[in-house]
Design a protein around this motif. Structure first.
Motif, short mmCIF file in Angstrom:
data_model
loop_
_atom_site.label_atom_id
_atom_site.label_comp_id
_atom_site.label_asym_id
_atom_site.label_seq_id
_atom_site.Cartn_x
_atom_site.Cartn_y
_atom_site.Cartn_z
N LEU A 114 108.50 78.35 -42.04
CA LEU A 114 108.57 78.23 -43.50
C LEU A 114 107.31 78.82 -44.14
CD1 LEU A 114 110.01 74.63 -43.98
CD2 LEU A 114 111.22 76.79 -44.16
N CYS A 115 106.15 78.53 -43.55
CA CYS A 115 104.90 79.03 -44.11
C CYS A 115 104.84 80.56 -44.08
CB CYS A 115 103.71 78.46 -43.33
SG CYS A 115 103.50 76.67 -43.51
N ALA A 116 105.50 81.15 -43.09
CA ALA A 116 105.47 82.61 -42.95
C ALA A 116 106.22 83.32 -44.07
CB ALA A 116 106.05 83.02 -41.59
N VAL A 117 107.12 82.61 -44.75
CA VAL A 117 107.86 83.23 -45.85
C VAL A 117 107.52 82.59 -47.19
CG1 VAL A 117 109.75 83.98 -44.36
CG2 VAL A 117 109.87 81.73 -45.44
N ALA A 118 106.45 81.77 -47.21
CA ALA A 118 106.02 81.11 -48.44
C ALA A 118 105.08 82.03 -49.23
CB ALA A 118 105.32 79.79 -48.12
N GLU A 119 104.69 81.56 -50.41
CA GLU A 119 103.72 82.28 -51.23
C GLU A 119 102.36 81.61 -51.04
OE1 GLU A 119 105.11 82.17 -55.23
OE2 GLU A 119 107.00 83.19 -54.79
N GLY A 120 101.42 82.39 -50.55
CA GLY A 120 100.07 81.86 -50.38
C GLY A 120 99.80 81.37 -48.98
N ARG A 121 98.53 81.18 -48.71
CA ARG A 121 98.06 80.77 -47.38
C ARG A 121 98.48 79.34 -47.06
NH1 ARG A 121 91.84 81.58 -45.50
NH2 ARG A 121 92.74 83.64 -45.06
N SER A 122 98.76 79.10 -45.79
CA SER A 122 99.00 77.75 -45.28
C SER A 122 98.03 77.46 -44.15
CB SER A 122 100.43 77.61 -44.76
OG SER A 122 101.38 77.64 -45.80
N HIS A 123 97.65 76.20 -44.03
CA HIS A 123 96.78 75.75 -42.95
C HIS A 123 97.43 74.53 -42.29
CE1 HIS A 123 92.62 73.99 -41.60
NE2 HIS A 123 93.28 74.54 -40.60
N LEU A 124 97.84 74.68 -41.06
CA LEU A 124 98.41 73.58 -40.27
C LEU A 124 97.36 73.18 -39.24
CD1 LEU A 124 101.99 75.07 -39.68
CD2 LEU A 124 101.15 73.74 -41.64
N TYR A 125 96.99 71.90 -39.23
CA TYR A 125 95.87 71.49 -38.37
C TYR A 125 96.17 70.15 -37.71
CZ TYR A 125 94.61 68.86 -42.62
OH TYR A 125 94.63 68.03 -43.72
N GLY A 126 95.25 69.74 -36.82
CA GLY A 126 95.43 68.49 -36.07
C GLY A 126 96.37 68.64 -34.89
N ILE A 127 96.58 69.86 -34.40
CA ILE A 127 97.64 70.10 -33.40
C ILE A 127 97.12 70.86 -32.18
CG2 ILE A 127 99.75 69.89 -34.76
CD1 ILE A 127 99.45 72.80 -35.59
N ALA A 128 95.87 70.63 -31.81
CA ALA A 128 95.36 71.27 -30.59
C ALA A 128 96.19 70.88 -29.38
CB ALA A 128 93.89 70.88 -30.38
N HIS A 129 96.78 69.68 -29.40
CA HIS A 129 97.57 69.22 -28.25
C HIS A 129 98.81 70.07 -28.01
CE1 HIS A 129 99.22 67.16 -31.80
NE2 HIS A 129 100.38 67.13 -31.14
N LEU A 130 99.23 70.86 -28.99
CA LEU A 130 100.42 71.70 -28.79
C LEU A 130 100.17 72.79 -27.75
CD1 LEU A 130 101.98 72.21 -32.34
CD2 LEU A 130 102.37 70.41 -30.66
N ARG A 131 98.94 73.00 -27.39
CA ARG A 131 98.67 73.98 -26.33
C ARG A 131 99.17 73.49 -24.98
NH1 ARG A 131 93.68 74.66 -29.63
NH2 ARG A 131 93.85 76.75 -30.56
N GLY A 132 99.50 72.21 -24.87
CA GLY A 132 100.01 71.66 -23.61
C GLY A 132 101.46 71.26 -23.67
N HIS A 133 102.22 71.80 -24.61
CA HIS A 133 103.65 71.49 -24.68
C HIS A 133 104.44 72.44 -23.79
CE1 HIS A 133 104.36 68.49 -28.12
NE2 HIS A 133 103.12 68.36 -27.69
N GLU A 134 105.76 72.59 -24.05
CA GLU A 134 106.59 73.44 -23.20
C GLU A 134 105.91 74.77 -22.93
OE1 GLU A 134 109.74 70.74 -25.04
OE2 GLU A 134 107.71 71.39 -25.44
N THR A 135 105.27 75.29 -23.95
CA THR A 135 104.39 76.44 -23.82
C THR A 135 103.16 76.13 -24.65
OG1 THR A 135 104.25 78.84 -24.09
CG2 THR A 135 105.40 77.64 -25.82
N ASP A 136 102.20 77.04 -24.66
CA ASP A 136 101.09 76.91 -25.61
C ASP A 136 101.67 77.30 -26.97
OD1 ASP A 136 98.95 77.35 -27.33
OD2 ASP A 136 97.67 78.23 -25.80
N ARG A 137 102.12 76.31 -27.72
CA ARG A 137 102.86 76.62 -28.95
C ARG A 137 102.00 77.33 -30.00
NH1 ARG A 137 106.75 71.26 -29.61
NH2 ARG A 137 108.48 72.08 -28.36
#
Length: 427
Positions: A323-346
């Motif tokens: 959704l952020c990739a097709v939005a207007e303006g910058r987005s910052h998603l944070y607090g998700i370093a743990h996603l590097r250990g999911h099914e893939t490094d997300r």
């Protein structure tokens, strides 16, 4: 061999659909574990039937429970637990929830999994069981923990254990689910930084209490007292995380999507997607009497960039990033370093795939900064990750010529996703 490429359908007009989603994977697999440990039979209604839940049911059967299936209903009768070989696939719930159950069995339980599962952290589960008195034999290679063995003697001492669950809340939930059957119960003390997806631990505690188990919950400390687990009837809520790509379709196309049976209150992290959509400019309403959740996107699919702490709802990140990739303006998603250990490094996967379609993306220490640019078609790789696959489908609605690699990986949690998606687009 190259995986098949699925041409993601483009929405020629705003999407308008009512989409029913199957039951929650998280609730289904917790209910199956509790049913196998219970003092009598249980029925799990409205369950998700997917690769992850079938792997859980097969594993519990191999361990000694009787599991029968009729449509979306599992009937589970507990049995004497014994040695077995457990195939975990890519299911984190099987990998992290069943080793503590295996410690209660008589005999050796061998755990194997798909190659991609080697990337999923397992050390905390194995070391915590060792500290509680279980006999655990790993591969000896921390980078490739599978296969491993848990050799049970029909019970486990239990007691207090201190763990670092900052990589996954499943480390806590796995111990809590089996803890009532340990001789001394279990007290789990988290010693690391904030636990990701903490609502999933709250879900575990709520379900244990529903099964008659006494649980004390404090900040970073949970005690499950020893005692019986009651057999009962479980009614599974719809999987709200699986609903999010369909709701996102309304947001990016300026259409309307309705999802029936949205719970008024829930411990599922997917419920937070409602707030994210509102922050991005969509209109979201849950109709009290019917229980239908309705999302309507702004005209033309106009969305605003956001700054969001995704720590507790990390599983939503691929859809939100789309959704952020097709939005207007910058987005910052944070607090998700743990996603590097999911099914893939997300985080790496999202940066690579969004960049490949033309979006500006930068990884931070614990998240992504997304600077939208006009997107173009291309191959969207999924890395055997179901949520990467559905994120590609969302982008394909408004970007011609997006080819999603291995859309079949969505069967992990949502069988027939591609058919459901196409039906929604075509109306």
């Amino acid at each position: 061999m190259t995986a098949e490429l699925w041409p993601a359908p483009v929405a020629a007009s705003p999407v308008s659909a009512t989409v029913s989603v199957p039951g929650s994977k998280s609730i289904t697999n917790r209910a199956l574990v509790l049913a196998a440990l219970a003092d009598g039979p249980s029925v799990v209604d409205g369950a998700l039937r997917s690769r992850d839940t079938d792997l859980m049911a097969d594993a519990l059967s191999a361990l000694g429970a009787s599991v029968t299936v009729d449509g979306d209903t599992f009937t589970v009768t507990p049995g004497a637990l014994h040695g077995a070989e457990i195939e975990c696939g890519l299911a984190g719930t099987v990998l992290r929830f069943l080793p503590p159950v295996a410690a209660l069995a008589h005999g050796e339980v061998l755990f194997t999994a798909d190659d991609a599962a080697q990337k999923r952290p397992m050390g905390t589960t194995l070391s915590s069981l060792d500290a509680l008195g279980a006999q655990v034999t790993g591969s000896g290679d921390p980078a490739r923990p599978l296969p491993f063995r848990v050799t049970g003697a029909g019970g486990l001492r239990g007691g207090e254990v201190h763990i670092d669950a900052s990589e996954s809340s499943q480390f806590v939930s796995g111990l809590l689910l089996a803890g009532a059957r340990f001789d001394e119960g279990v007290t789990v003390v988290h010693t690391g930084t904030a636990i990701p997806s903490l609502p999933h631990v709250e879900m575990t505690v709520e379900m244990l209490r529903a099964a008659g188990v006494r649980v004390d919950a404090e900040f970073n400390r949970w005690t499950v007292h020893p005692g019986p687990v009651a057999g009962r009837h479980w009614s599974v809520e719809p999987d709200l995380s699986n609903a999010t790509p369909f709701l996102a379709a309304a947001a990016v196309t300026g259409g309307t999507v309705r999802v029936p049976d949205w719970p008024a209150t829930t411990t599922q992290p997917g419920d937070q997607f409602r707030v994210i959509l509102q922050d991005m400019g969509a209109v979201v309403e849950r109709h009290t009497h019917s229980g239908i959740l309705e999302v309507t996107g702004a005209a033309g699919g106009a969305l605003q960039g956001i700054s969001w702490d995704m720590h507790d709802v990390g599983e939503l990140t691929p859809t939100v990033a789309a959704l952020c990739a097709v939005a207007e303006g910058r987005s910052h998603l944070y607090g998700i370093a743990h996603l590097r250990g999911h099914e893939t490094d997300r985080l790496a996967a999202l940066q690579r795939e969004l960049s490949g379609l033309g979006c500006g993306v930068t990884q931070t220490e614990d998240g992504l900064v997304i600077d939208p640019e006009p997107l173009h078609g291309g191959v969207w790789h999924t890395y055997a990750d179901h949520r990467m696959a559905t994120a590609g489908a969302v982008l394909g609605l408004v970007t011609p010529d997006v080819l999603v690699e291995d859309i079949a990986t969505t069967a992990k949690t949502l069988p027939d996703f591609d058919l459901r998606w196409t039906q929604m687009v075509e109306g």
